[in-house]
Design a protein around this motif. Structure first.
Motif, PDB file in Angstrom:
ATOM      1  N   GLU A 100      -4.571  -8.775  -0.937  1.00 14.56           N
ATOM      2  CA  GLU A 100      -5.213  -9.136  -2.240  1.00 14.56           C
ATOM      3  C   GLU A 100      -6.090  -8.122  -2.596  1.00 14.56           C
ATOM      4  O   GLU A 100      -7.032  -7.465  -1.997  1.00 14.56           O
ATOM      5  N   LEU A 101      -6.272  -7.776  -4.061  1.00 16.96           N
ATOM      6  CA  LEU A 101      -7.245  -6.812  -4.562  1.00 16.96           C
ATOM      7  C   LEU A 101      -8.552  -7.424  -4.330  1.00 16.96           C
ATOM      8  O   LEU A 101      -9.001  -8.526  -4.710  1.00 16.96           O
ATOM      9  N   PRO A 102      -9.669  -6.532  -4.278  1.00 17.49           N
ATOM     10  CA  PRO A 102     -11.044  -7.065  -4.444  1.00 17.49           C
ATOM     11  C   PRO A 102     -11.507  -7.498  -5.841  1.00 17.49           C
ATOM     12  O   PRO A 102     -10.579  -6.942  -6.628  1.00 17.49           O
ATOM     13  N   GLY A 103     -12.224  -8.393  -6.071  1.00 17.68           N
ATOM     14  CA  GLY A 103     -12.530  -8.987  -7.313  1.00 17.68           C
ATOM     15  C   GLY A 103     -12.784  -7.843  -8.411  1.00 17.68           C
ATOM     16  O   GLY A 103     -12.766  -7.954  -9.824  1.00 17.68           O
ATOM     17  N   TRP A 104     -13.538  -6.875  -8.014  1.00 16.28           N
ATOM     18  CA  TRP A 104     -13.815  -5.748  -8.829  1.00 16.28           C
ATOM     19  C   TRP A 104     -12.970  -4.656  -9.329  1.00 16.28           C
ATOM     20  O   TRP A 104     -13.412  -3.881  -9.893  1.00 16.28           O
ATOM     21  N   THR A 105     -11.885  -4.786  -8.906  1.00 19.67           N
ATOM     22  CA  THR A 105     -10.668  -3.580  -8.890  1.00 19.67           C
ATOM     23  C   THR A 105     -10.302  -3.637 -10.216  1.00 19.67           C
ATOM     24  O   THR A 105      -9.961  -4.514 -11.030  1.00 19.67           O
ATOM     25  N   GLY A 106     -10.135  -2.302 -10.727  1.00 21.72           N
ATOM     26  CA  GLY A 106      -9.946  -2.142 -12.260  1.00 21.72           C
ATOM     27  C   GLY A 106      -9.278  -0.961 -12.581  1.00 21.72           C
ATOM     28  O   GLY A 106      -8.803  -0.261 -11.568  1.00 21.72           O
ATOM     29  N   SER A 107      -9.224  -0.311 -13.660  1.00 17.17           N
ATOM     30  CA  SER A 107      -8.633   0.723 -14.144  1.00 17.17           C
ATOM     31  C   SER A 107      -8.956   2.086 -13.670  1.00 17.17           C
ATOM     32  O   SER A 107      -8.416   3.063 -13.830  1.00 17.17           O
ATOM     33  N   VAL A 108     -10.310   2.199 -13.044  1.00 16.80           N
ATOM     34  CA  VAL A 108     -10.870   3.315 -12.745  1.00 16.80           C
ATOM     35  C   VAL A 108     -10.764   3.346 -10.947  1.00 16.80           C
ATOM     36  O   VAL A 108     -11.311   4.462 -10.385  1.00 16.80           O
ATOM     37  N   ASP A 109      -9.694   2.588 -10.455  1.00 20.90           N
ATOM     38  CA  ASP A 109      -9.761   2.628  -9.199  1.00 20.90           C
ATOM     39  C   ASP A 109      -8.277   3.168  -8.779  1.00 20.90           C
ATOM     40  O   ASP A 109      -7.100   2.907  -9.629  1.00 20.90           O
ATOM     41  N   LEU A 110      -7.951   3.418  -7.770  1.00 23.66           N
ATOM     42  CA  LEU A 110      -6.469   3.741  -7.036  1.00 23.66           C
ATOM     43  C   LEU A 110      -6.029   3.237  -5.930  1.00 23.66           C
ATOM     44  O   LEU A 110      -6.706   2.838  -4.998  1.00 23.66           O
ATOM     45  N   LEU A 111      -4.797   2.547  -6.047  1.00 24.47           N
ATOM     46  CA  LEU A 111      -4.349   1.729  -5.075  1.00 24.47           C
ATOM     47  C   LEU A 111      -3.138   2.721  -4.316  1.00 24.47           C
ATOM     48  O   LEU A 111      -2.291   3.149  -4.974  1.00 24.47           O
ATOM     49  N   LEU A 112      -3.105   2.890  -2.949  1.00 24.81           N
ATOM     50  CA  LEU A 112      -2.157   3.639  -2.230  1.00 24.81           C
ATOM     51  C   LEU A 112      -1.544   2.524  -1.387  1.00 24.81           C
ATOM     52  O   LEU A 112      -2.060   1.888  -0.548  1.00 24.81           O
ATOM     53  N   ILE A 113      -0.127   2.680  -1.439  1.00 23.42           N
ATOM     54  CA  ILE A 113       0.602   1.723  -0.592  1.00 23.42           C
ATOM     55  C   ILE A 113       1.518   2.518   0.224  1.00 23.42           C
ATOM     56  O   ILE A 113       2.070   3.365   0.085  1.00 23.42           O
ATOM     57  N   ALA A 114       1.275   2.127   1.760  1.00 25.94           N
ATOM     58  CA  ALA A 114       1.948   2.978   2.664  1.00 25.94           C
ATOM     59  C   ALA A 114       2.655   2.159   3.436  1.00 25.94           C
ATOM     60  O   ALA A 114       2.098   1.303   4.323  1.00 25.94           O
ATOM     61  N   THR A 115       4.083   2.313   3.680  1.00 22.26           N
ATOM     62  CA  THR A 115       4.626   1.374   4.834  1.00 22.26           C
ATOM     63  C   THR A 115       6.201   2.019   5.093  1.00 22.26           C
ATOM     64  O   THR A 115       6.703   2.700   4.075  1.00 22.26           O
ATOM     65  N   PRO A 116       6.573   1.919   6.253  1.00 21.80           N
ATOM     66  CA  PRO A 116       7.749   2.509   6.710  1.00 21.80           C
ATOM     67  C   PRO A 116       8.768   1.591   6.587  1.00 21.80           C
ATOM     68  O   PRO A 116      10.102   1.682   6.774  1.00 21.80           O
ATOM     69  N   ASP A 117       8.364   0.198   5.722  1.00 19.63           N
ATOM     70  CA  ASP A 117       9.515  -0.810   5.730  1.00 19.63           C
ATOM     71  C   ASP A 117       9.950  -0.797   4.186  1.00 19.63           C
ATOM     72  O   ASP A 117      11.080  -0.604   3.715  1.00 19.63           O
ATOM     73  N   GLY A 118       9.002  -1.471   3.430  1.00 21.57           N
ATOM     74  CA  GLY A 118       9.205  -1.558   1.890  1.00 21.57           C
ATOM     75  C   GLY A 118       9.992  -2.817   1.416  1.00 21.57           C
ATOM     76  O   GLY A 118      10.398  -2.925   0.290  1.00 21.57           O
ATOM     77  N   THR A 119       9.999  -3.710   2.414  1.00 22.01           N
ATOM     78  CA  THR A 119      10.665  -5.100   1.943  1.00 22.01           C
ATOM     79  C   THR A 119       9.573  -6.094   1.917  1.00 22.01           C
ATOM     80  O   THR A 119       9.960  -7.402   1.947  1.00 22.01           O
ATOM     81  N   GLU A 120       8.309  -5.741   2.139  1.00 24.90           N
ATOM     82  CA  GLU A 120       7.501  -6.689   2.452  1.00 24.90           C
ATOM     83  C   GLU A 120       7.062  -7.284   0.932  1.00 24.90           C
ATOM     84  O   GLU A 120       6.768  -6.564   0.011  1.00 24.90           O
ATOM     85  N   PRO A 121       7.519  -8.569   0.753  1.00 28.60           N
ATOM     86  CA  PRO A 121       7.150  -9.447  -0.607  1.00 28.60           C
ATOM     87  C   PRO A 121       5.792  -9.254  -1.027  1.00 28.60           C
ATOM     88  O   PRO A 121       5.365  -8.964  -2.134  1.00 28.60           O
ATOM     89  N   GLY A 122       4.773  -9.306  -0.107  1.00 23.24           N
ATOM     90  CA  GLY A 122       3.318  -9.337  -0.319  1.00 23.24           C
ATOM     91  C   GLY A 122       2.892  -7.638  -1.071  1.00 23.24           C
ATOM     92  O   GLY A 122       2.024  -7.722  -1.700  1.00 23.24           O
ATOM     93  N   LEU A 123       3.557  -6.905  -0.524  1.00 22.18           N
ATOM     94  CA  LEU A 123       3.120  -5.569  -1.163  1.00 22.18           C
ATOM     95  C   LEU A 123       3.789  -5.464  -2.762  1.00 22.18           C
ATOM     96  O   LEU A 123       3.048  -4.796  -3.540  1.00 22.18           O
TER      97      LEU A 123
END
Length: 375
Positions: A100-123
């Motif tokens: 879950e993203l924090p409630g304050w997350t918005g357009s000035v933030d950056l989300l990096l996703i790092a996974t060796p799998d890639g099948t996680e529905p949650g991501l």
């Protein structure tokens, strides 16, 4: 029990390495170069950010994402907010995890996703959530996985994970040496473009060169007496590693070593940073795990007994000798309790290079320990 004879038999090591761990450690430098090329081909070098993001959020499963977040946060420094999003779920399986993203997350933030799998529905759901918030998304994951489509749907940037052909047949261990560098390298390039840290292409090439140098020093063909990784693995046989770190970069290297020991070789370890480690672990070294602790008859026959588990200090340092250091006090504390100590200190170089050296040697040691103990 550790089969020390296996350490000096390259053919036997290769036969025991069914997970390709040793090969991954040896090819770490090549993995950095491949990952850097993937980042360039994905367009990372052409990015023109408007400025630094307000916050960098990192999401991914298991030890790999934890280590990547730890390393990036350390390299970016205290003034840059780098936060790992811890997952929730009823099990550590890919399908059960949610982020879950924090409630304050918005357009000035950056989300990096790092996974060796890639099948996680949650991501995939997280990427969609970030898109609805206007948050920029960058993902490093295997090509052809559901996460790729989710990131593209969120108008994010996707960088294919640098994998080797022998890694296609089974799930990758999160602490495998190749996985770390495949995930970390593109994210270093991204944060270099945003100005949060310094990791230009020539710096990444120097990291790859340092990793190649360590592979030459620690490879399976190098005998134990002149191989720092094999020596450390042999020293940790039947020992509880008490990992002490000194210096900013050594901290994440020590925590990475503890995670790799647990996942790859099934060995517990404790880790802390100096000088606080001296107070944290003083009672541990004085207790029943101390090397001198043996309440039973010293002269009894131990041939049929399993060796007792005793502590061994592993001191990782990323600063040169001299100056303000707690290392002498650490040595005194260990030796006052008859606790042996192993020390690793990298050759001189930039922060990324010295960090890479500490990680590479301890990765090799964790792999040798796993192979020689049949893990």
């Amino acid at each position: 029990m550790l089969d020390e004879s296996l350490l000096d038999t390259p053919e036997a090591l290769s036969e025991a390495d069914r997970r390709g761990l040793l090969r991954g450690a040896a090819e770490a430098g090549a993995r950095v170069r491949t990952a850097a090329r993937h980042a360039t081909e994905a367009g990372v070098g052409d990015l023109k950010p408007d400025g630094r993001p307000r916050a960098v959020l990192i999401a991914g499963p298991g030890a790999a994402a934890i280590c990547v977040a730890d390393l990036l946060g350390t390299l970016a420094g205290a003034g840059s907010p780098v936060t790992r999003l811890a997952p929730t779920g009823v099990a550590p399986a890919a399908g059960a995890l949610r982020w879950e993203l924090p409630g304050w997350t918005g357009s000035v933030d950056l989300l990096l996703i790092a996974t060796p799998d890639g099948t996680e529905p949650g991501l995939s759901l997280l990427a969609d959530q970030a898109y609805r918030r206007g948050c920029t998304v960058v993902a490093v994951a295997p090509a052809g996985t559901p996460l790729v489509e989710a990131v593209q749907g969120a108008h994010g940037l996707f960088v294919p994970l640098a994998t080797a052909p022998y890694e296609q047949d089974e799930a990758l261990a999160a602490s495998a040496p190749g996985v770390l560098w495949a995930l970390l390298t593109p994210l270093l390039a991204i944060l270099d473009r945003t100005g949060l840290l310094t990791a230009p292409p020539d710096a990444l090439e120097k990291v790859a060169d340092r990793l190649d140098h360590i592979a030459e020093r620690c490879g399976p063909a190098i005998a134990t007496y002149s191989n720092p990784a094999k020596t450390l693995a042999a020293e940790l046989a039947d020992a509880l590693p008490v990992i002490w770190t000194e210096g900013v970069s050594a901290g994440p290297a020590g925590r990475r070593f503890a995670a790799a020991l647990a996942e790859l070789s099934g060995r517990p370890a404790v880790v802390a940073e100096l000088p606080e480690a001296l107070a944290q672990h003083s009672a541990l070294l004085a207790g029943p795990l101390a090397a001198s602790a043996d309440p039973d008859d010293f002269f009894r026959d131990r041939v049929e007994e399993a060796p007792a588990l005793h502590a061994r200090v592993v001191l990782l340092r990323d600063r040169p000798l001299g100056g303000l250091t707690a290392a002498p006090a650490a040595r005194d504390l260990a030796l006052s309790h008859d606790t042996p100590i192993s020390e690793l200190e990298p050759e001189e170089g930039a922060e990324l290079e010295t960090l890479a050296e500490l990680i590479a040697i301890t990765d090799f040691a964790a792999v040798y320990l796993a192979l020689a103990s049949g893990a």
